[in-house]
Design an enzyme around this catalytic site. Structure first.
Site: not given
Length: 221
Positions: A50, A80, A82, A121, A158, A189
């Protein structure tokens, strides 16, 4: 009032999406299966980065939204933060879209906090900066090496690492924001709350994924 079918644009990342779906289920008042919300989820880890490939990511998100609409979704949500910078193509499909940034900002400022810390982020932080400033609230940001440290924690999730090392680092980052004056901390996030619990922070922790899940339950029931 008839229940509405929720369409979820997910996979960013997969662990955060499945945790979000579990939150929706847990927050739904239900005595039997039929009391729960019907959910159509596209858990698509192939969405381009992204932040590094926003145009390609936005195009794919638009395609996902169309497929969810065509499959019967009546309300859309995307766990999400971001990716909320890239919602134009999603909104074009014509369905109500629950904005995670706006919902979370409203909860974080509801108690009158004037300084709100954000764990996110860089892209998510920028979104929260605008949303908080629009409400007259100051954002407290991580600085220096801590900006790299939070990305390391997000990337650890992740990669499947939910161990004590990334958890301890996320606790430290939250404490850094509190020491800088944050009266509330936003887990901005969806990977962050997989490492950080409310009890780990000395001020209220607003979990953006939980806020979105609650908003989805309200919208669909």
């Amino acid at each position: 009032m008839a229940r509405r079918t929720l369409g979820v644009l997910g996979g960013m990342g997969p662990a955060a999406t499945t945790a979000f779906l579990a939150r929706v289920q847990a927050l739904t008042p239900a005595q039997q299966d039929q009391d729960h919300i019907r959910i159509l989820a596209d858990i698509n880890p192939r969405v381009p980065d992204r932040q590094r490939a926003p145009d390609a990511a936005e195009a794919m998100l638009g395609q996902m939204a169309m497929r969810l609409r065509d499959a019967g979704a009546q309300v859309l949500a995307m766990p999400c933060n971001t990716a909320h910078a890239l919602t134009a193509s999603i909104r074009k499909v014509g369905l109500p879209f629950i904005d995670m940034i706006e919902e979370t900002t409203a909860v974080a400022t509801a108690g009158g906090a004037r300084k709100v810390g954000v764990l996110a982020t860089p892209g998510g932080e920028a979104l929260y900066t605008r949303a908080l400033q629009a409400r007259g609230t100051k954002i407290v940001r991580l600085t220096g090496a801590d900006r790299l440290a939070i990305m390391s924690g997000i990337n650890a999730v992740k990669a499947g690492d939910l161990g004590e090392a990334p958890r301890a680092e996320m606790r430290r980052l939250a404490a850094t924001l509190v020491a800088a004056g944050a009266e509330v901390v936003i887990a901005g996030c969806t990977e962050v709350p997989l490492l950080l619990d409310a009890g780990d922070v000395s001020v209220p922790l607003v979990d953006s994924a939980e806020v979105l899940a609650a908003a989805c339950v309200k919208a669909c029931r």
